[in-house]
Design a protein around this motif. Sequence first.
Motif, PDB file in Angstrom:
ATOM      1  N   ALA A  95       0.842  -1.195   0.000  1.00 11.60           N
ATOM      2  CA  ALA A  95       0.000   0.000   0.000  1.00 11.60           C
ATOM      3  C   ALA A  95       0.877   1.244   0.000  1.00 11.60           C
ATOM      4  N   THR A  96       2.036   1.168   0.627  1.00 11.76           N
ATOM      5  CA  THR A  96       2.987   2.269   0.595  1.00 11.76           C
ATOM      6  C   THR A  96       4.380   1.681   0.395  1.00 11.76           C
ATOM      7  N   HIS A  97       5.291   2.518  -0.040  1.00 14.91           N
ATOM      8  CA  HIS A  97       6.633   2.031  -0.322  1.00 14.91           C
ATOM      9  C   HIS A  97       7.276   1.402   0.908  1.00 14.91           C
ATOM     10  N   ASP A  98       6.939   1.945   2.079  1.00 14.44           N
ATOM     11  CA  ASP A  98       7.571   1.428   3.291  1.00 14.44           C
ATOM     12  C   ASP A  98       7.134   0.011   3.626  1.00 14.44           C
ATOM     13  N   ASP A  99       6.053  -0.428   2.999  1.00 15.09           N
ATOM     14  CA  ASP A  99       5.649  -1.824   3.205  1.00 15.09           C
ATOM     15  C   ASP A  99       6.753  -2.765   2.740  1.00 15.09           C
ATOM     16  N   GLU A 381      23.468  17.506  10.238  1.00 15.53           N
ATOM     17  CA  GLU A 381      23.328  18.782   9.552  1.00 15.53           C
ATOM     18  C   GLU A 381      21.971  18.967   8.904  1.00 15.53           C
ATOM     19  N   PHE A 382      21.491  17.864   8.324  1.00 13.84           N
ATOM     20  CA  PHE A 382      20.319  18.000   7.479  1.00 13.84           C
ATOM     21  C   PHE A 382      19.090  17.338   8.056  1.00 13.84           C
ATOM     22  N   LEU A 383      17.958  17.670   7.435  1.00 11.31           N
ATOM     23  CA  LEU A 383      16.681  17.091   7.823  1.00 11.31           C
ATOM     24  C   LEU A 383      16.698  15.575   7.634  1.00 11.31           C
ATOM     25  N   THR A 384      16.232  14.839   8.636  1.00  6.18           N
ATOM     26  CA  THR A 384      16.169  13.386   8.511  1.00  6.18           C
ATOM     27  C   THR A 384      14.764  12.953   8.111  1.00  6.18           C
ATOM     28  N   MET A 385      14.675  11.704   7.681  1.00  8.65           N
ATOM     29  CA  MET A 385      13.391  11.171   7.212  1.00  8.65           C
ATOM     30  C   MET A 385      12.348  11.213   8.323  1.00  8.65           C
ATOM     31  N   LYS A 386      12.762  10.794   9.511  1.00  9.41           N
ATOM     32  CA  LYS A 386      11.813  10.782  10.628  1.00  9.41           C
ATOM     33  C   LYS A 386      11.302  12.177  10.905  1.00  9.41           C
ATOM     34  N   GLU A 387      12.198  13.147  10.879  1.00  9.39           N
ATOM     35  CA  GLU A 387      11.788  14.530  11.135  1.00  9.39           C
ATOM     36  C   GLU A 387      10.830  14.984  10.057  1.00  9.39           C
TER      37      GLU A 387
ATOM     38  N   VAL C 244      -4.035   7.789  12.629  1.00 12.88           N
ATOM     39  CA  VAL C 244      -3.264   7.585  11.406  1.00 12.88           C
ATOM     40  C   VAL C 244      -1.766   7.741  11.701  1.00 12.88           C
ATOM     41  N   ARG C 245      -1.441   8.602  12.631  1.00 13.93           N
ATOM     42  CA  ARG C 245      -0.054   8.794  13.048  1.00 13.93           C
ATOM     43  C   ARG C 245       0.483   7.517  13.678  1.00 13.93           C
ATOM     44  N   ILE C 246      -0.345   6.916  14.511  1.00 18.23           N
ATOM     45  CA  ILE C 246       0.058   5.674  15.176  1.00 18.23           C
ATOM     46  C   ILE C 246       0.274   4.589  14.140  1.00 18.23           C
ATOM     47  N   GLN C 247      -0.653   4.501  13.208  1.00 18.72           N
ATOM     48  CA  GLN C 247      -0.522   3.484  12.175  1.00 18.72           C
ATOM     49  C   GLN C 247       0.753   3.707  11.385  1.00 18.72           C
ATOM     50  N   GLU C 248       1.041   4.987  11.058  1.00 19.42           N
ATOM     51  CA  GLU C 248       2.238   5.279  10.291  1.00 19.42           C
ATOM     52  C   GLU C 248       3.494   4.940  11.074  1.00 19.42           C
ATOM     53  N   SER C 249       3.454   5.168  12.388  1.00 19.49           N
ATOM     54  CA  SER C 249       4.640   4.845  13.182  1.00 19.49           C
ATOM     55  C   SER C 249       4.969   3.370  13.065  1.00 19.49           C
ATOM     56  N   PHE C 250       3.946   2.559  12.980  1.00 18.29           N
ATOM     57  CA  PHE C 250       4.208   1.130  12.924  1.00 18.29           C
ATOM     58  C   PHE C 250       4.574   0.671  11.536  1.00 18.29           C
ATOM     59  N   LEU C 251       3.881   1.184  10.543  1.00 17.17           N
ATOM     60  CA  LEU C 251       4.067   0.633   9.211  1.00 17.17           C
ATOM     61  C   LEU C 251       4.959   1.469   8.318  1.00 17.17           C
ATOM     62  N   SER C 253       7.262   4.676   9.395  1.00 14.47           N
ATOM     63  CA  SER C 253       8.550   5.132   9.890  1.00 14.47           C
ATOM     64  C   SER C 253       9.247   4.074  10.741  1.00 14.47           C
ATOM     65  N   GLY C 254       8.511   3.004  11.073  1.00 14.34           N
ATOM     66  CA  GLY C 254       9.150   1.929  11.809  1.00 14.34           C
ATOM     67  C   GLY C 254       9.576   2.324  13.203  1.00 14.34           C
ATOM     68  N   ASP C 255       8.920   3.328  13.773  1.00 12.87           N
ATOM     69  CA  ASP C 255       9.268   3.756  15.121  1.00 12.87           C
ATOM     70  C   ASP C 255       8.247   3.165  16.087  1.00 12.87           C
ATOM     71  N   TRP C 256       8.454   1.877  16.429  1.00 14.38           N
ATOM     72  CA  TRP C 256       7.455   1.189  17.220  1.00 14.38           C
ATOM     73  C   TRP C 256       7.275   1.747  18.634  1.00 14.38           C
ATOM     74  N   PRO C 257       8.358   2.096  19.316  1.00 14.84           N
ATOM     75  CA  PRO C 257       8.149   2.650  20.657  1.00 14.84           C
ATOM     76  C   PRO C 257       7.276   3.905  20.631  1.00 14.84           C
ATOM     77  N   PHE C 258       7.496   4.768  19.655  1.00 19.87           N
ATOM     78  CA  PHE C 258       6.698   5.979  19.580  1.00 19.87           C
ATOM     79  C   PHE C 258       5.235   5.634  19.331  1.00 19.87           C
ATOM     80  N   GLY C 259       5.010   4.729  18.382  1.00 15.83           N
ATOM     81  CA  GLY C 259       3.650   4.319  18.069  1.00 15.83           C
ATOM     82  C   GLY C 259       2.973   3.708  19.277  1.00 15.83           C
ATOM     83  N   ALA C 260       3.698   2.822  19.962  1.00  7.70           N
ATOM     84  CA  ALA C 260       3.112   2.156  21.123  1.00  7.70           C
ATOM     85  C   ALA C 260       2.810   3.169  22.222  1.00  7.70           C
TER      86      ALA C 260
END
Lengths: 401, 275, 293
Positions: A95-99, A381-387, C244-251, C253-260
Amino acid sequence: MRNETIERLNRRQLLLRSGVAIAAIGVSPMLLSACGGGDGGSGGTGAAGGMTTAGADGEVGGAVDYLSWEGYDTPDAIKPWVDASGVQINATYIATHDDIQAKILAADGSTGYDITTYYQGYKPLYQELGILQAIDSEKIPNIANLFEYFQGDAGGFWVNPDGARTGVPWTFGSLALTWDDTRLPGGVKSYYDLFDPSLTGKVAAVDDPTGNLALASHVLGLKPDAINRETDLPKVREFLGNVVAQTKGVSASFGDATNLLVSGEADICWLGWAAMNSFAADAGNANVKTALPEEGGSGFCDAFAIPITADNPQTAYSWINNILEPDVNAAANDYLIGATPVAGSVDLLAPATRDLYPYADLDEFLTQIPFYNNPLVESEEFLTMKEWLEIWTEIKANAGA
Amino acid sequence: MTDRLRSPGTMIATLIVLTFLYAPLMIVVLFSFHSSGGLSLPFEGFSLRWYEDVLLKDEFRAAALNSLIVAVATSVTTLLVGMLASIGLSKVRGRARPVLGALFFVPLTLPGLFIGLSLLVWFSRIGLPPSLATVTLAHVVYVFPYFILILMAVLTRLDPTLEETAADLGANPWQVFQRVTLPQIWPIMLAASCLTFALSFDEFIITFFVIGSDSTLPMYIWSQLRRTVNPGINVISTLLLAITMILWAVAFIALLRSERRRRASVPEAGKGVIA
Amino acid sequence: MEQRQGHRLGPLALTLPAVLGLALLFVAPFVTFSIYSFLTAGILPFSVGGPLTFDAYRSVVESEVNRALALNSLWTGLFAAATTVVVSLPVAYWLRYAAGSRRNLVLLLITATIFASYLVRIYAWRSMLGQNGVINSALVSLGVVDEPLAFLLFNRFAVTVALVHIFLPYVVLLLYAALLPIGPNMLEAAQDLGAGVVRRWTRVVLPLVAAPAGTAFVFVFILAAADYVTPQFLGGTSGVMLGVRIQESFLKSGDWPFGAASALSMLLAFLALYGLVVLALRLTGLRSIRFAS
C-alpha cells in the motif's frame, strides 16, 4: 556499529525462546547478522561491506514471490514470458513504499520474496538495511538495451561505487501537475500559479511525504537529502503549507485525488502523475491532462531488485531480463503510462504514451526531471526522514485544524 | 403501553432518524446500477454492467471467499467458546465474577487500532506469519465481547428455578443444559452468531494489520477506494447488505417467535429481551 | 445441596477456554505492546532495543503535532458521541413507549443498517455531501441555492455525520434496552401527578437513562476518536487524526516505541474519560454505570 549493541541487549532481555534465530520485533535474522551479532540466520549479509550476489543458476520456473505495487507486475506485458517459462506468480501488493522494507524485514522463512522494486530515493536506506542482494549484471544481458544514463551508476541509484549492482531500472516518469482541461483549459504555467485565489479549494494534493518533499525541493532549488534545518526547511514548510491551504484536504492516494478531479471537487492536482489521466478516463472523464510547468518536476524511477529473502533468484533474473526486451517494456509502460528507459521501446509505445515524454531530447529532459534521494536516516546537519514525516503530518493537519 | 404516552415529537424524530439511516444506503444501491462510471449526479441510467464486472473478477471472488471462511471460522469459534464462557460467567460467584467480566468485556472498549496493533506486534514476536488464521484469531478477540454481552443479557434474566428443579429431579449438568437452558437461549445464540458473522465479515481496521497476502472483502474494497472509484464498490456493498440483512431478519424473526412462544407457555419465566 | 457445591468449580472450568484464549490473544499482546512503548527506537526504522526508558512517552507528550492531532481526535469524538446520544434518546423513547405494534419492524429496520459496509458507507457520504452530490443537486434544482454548498464535505461536519450514521443503531439499541425495565406506569404516574412533557423527561426519564446514556457516550467517544479512516476520506484538512499517526509509526517510519507510546497514551486518556463520567454520575446521585445489567 551502534545497532549491534542495541540488538544484542534487546535479545537478552526479551528472548523467550533460545537457540532460535529470532525475528526480534520484526527485525529479520539477516539484519542481526548484518550488524555482526546474531544467533545466525540464513542467507546473505548486507549493510556496509560486500553484498552476496543472487545466484542465477538453476531452472527458471516454479513459484516466484513478487512484492511491490499492484500494476508493477504488468500482467499482460509479461504474459508471453509467464506462459513460456511456466512460472507461477504469487503477488503481495504494497500500500505504501515502506511496506517493502517492513515486509522483507518481517519475513520469516515462509515467504521468500524473490523480486521487488524500489524508487530511487530509497536506495540508501535499503542499502543500510541490507535487504537487497547484489545483482550479477552479466546474467541480465538486456541491460544493454537501456539508454546510457540508466545503465550506469548515475546518482548511485542502481550501481554502487564499488561496482555492485542493486537494481535494474525499467520505468520512470516525473511528478508534475494534473488537471481537468475543460474546467482549467491549458492548466497553469508555473507551480506558483497554484496559489491564485481563483484556485482556492480547487487544488488536490496527495499524501506522499517523499513525493511532496521531492517536488517542493525541486521547485525551491533544493535537494531532499540536503535540507538545512535553519535556512531551507522554513521555505519548504511555507511552500507546502500554502499548497495545502489551497486544498480541501490532502487525498490519501493518487486514486482518491483522481476521484476529486472526476467528481468536480478539484480542478488541478499538485503532485500530478501521468497515470491519473487514464484513471480518470476509466472513470468517465477523458479531459484530464498532465504536464510539466516551467519549473520542471521531480523524477521517479523504479528499479527491479532481488531481496535477500529470495529462494528463486534465477526466475527473478529471467523476469528482469524479459522486462527489458523492447516490446515487453513498451507494453509495460503503455500500461503504466510511464516513460521507457529502453531505447528500442520508444517507437513501440502507443502514440499517446510516447507524447507524454520528450524522448527526442532525453538528456535535456532528464535535467528537467532530476532524480532525487530521500532524506537521510540520520544526520547532524540536514533534515532526517523521521523529522520530515513528522513535519509533513503537521503540514497536512495545519491548514484548517 | 397506552396511548397516553404517545408523543408526536418522538415519532417524528424516529422518522427522521430512519430517513437519515437509509438515505446513504439507498444512494449506494442506486449507484450500483449506474450505467456510467461516475458516482455523482447526474444519474445517467440503469445498467447491470457493474454487477457483471465485479462478479467476474477473480480478486473479488477470492476476497469474498476468504471473508466467508474467516467469518464462519470466527462465528463458530466464538459460539463454542462464548457459549461455555457465558454460562460459566453467569453461574460463577464471588470475586471471580467481576474479574472475569472485566477480562471478557474490555476488548469491547478498545478500538480496532489497538487490537490490531498489539496483535501485529505479538504475532511477529512469536513468529506466527500473517495469514487468514491470524485474521480469524484477531476477529475472535474482537467479536467475543459482543457475543458475551448478548448472551449474558439473556442468561441473567433466565429463571434459575427451572434449572434447579431439573437438577433436583436428577438431571446432570449436561442434561440440564440440553433440556432446559438451550431451548431458551438458542434463538438469541443464533442472533448473536449472526451478529458476530456480520461483524467479522465487515471488519477492516484490525484485518489491515494482521493480514498476510490474502485479501478479504473489506481489504479489497479498501484497495478499490485507493484508486479511482467506480460503482463496483457500490455493487459489493449492495450484495453485502442484501445478504447480511436477510441473515439478520431471519435471526430477528426467530428471536421474536421464540419469545412469543416462551411467554405463552411460561408466563412468569423472566423478562424478555425484546419485551 | 452438596451436589451443587461440588459443581462450584464447574462454572469456572467452563470459562477456561475463553480465559486462556484471551490471555494468549489479548493480555499477552497487550503487555508486549506496552513493553515496546518503553523501548528505544534504533536509528534504522523497524529496529528497537533497550534500555527501558520513558523517552517514547516524552516525545509523544512533547510533540506539538501529536497534541494538535489528539485535540482533533478529541473534538471529533465529542461531537460524534454527543450528537449520537442526543438523537437516539427520542427514538429509544418512541420504541419503548409509543411504538405499539410497529416496534419490532422499526427495531429491525434500525439494527439492519449495522450491516452496511463501513468503508462503502464513508464513500456514500461523499456522494451525498459533495458538490455534485445528492443534497447539493437537490438544493440547486429546487432553487434553494444558486451554487452548490461547499461546506458540507471535507470538514468536521461531514466526519461527524458519517460517524453518527455508524453508531446510531448501536446507541438506539443500548438506550432502548436501558428503558426496558422502566415500565410505562412510572411515566403515566408522573403524568397523572401533573407533570408535563418537559418534567416527565427531566425528572423521570433522564435520570433513569443517565447511566446507560453515559455508557453509550463513552463507547461512541472512544470508537469515534480512534477512527482515522472516516476522517481521512471526509475530513479534509481537519481529517488528520492521531490514529493515522500511530498506524504510520508502525508501518511507515518503523518507530514502534513511539507508536506504542502514542497508542497507550490514547488509551489512558480514554480511561480517564471513563473515570470522569463515572465520577460525574456518582456525584450527581445517578446510578453508576454497569455493563450487562
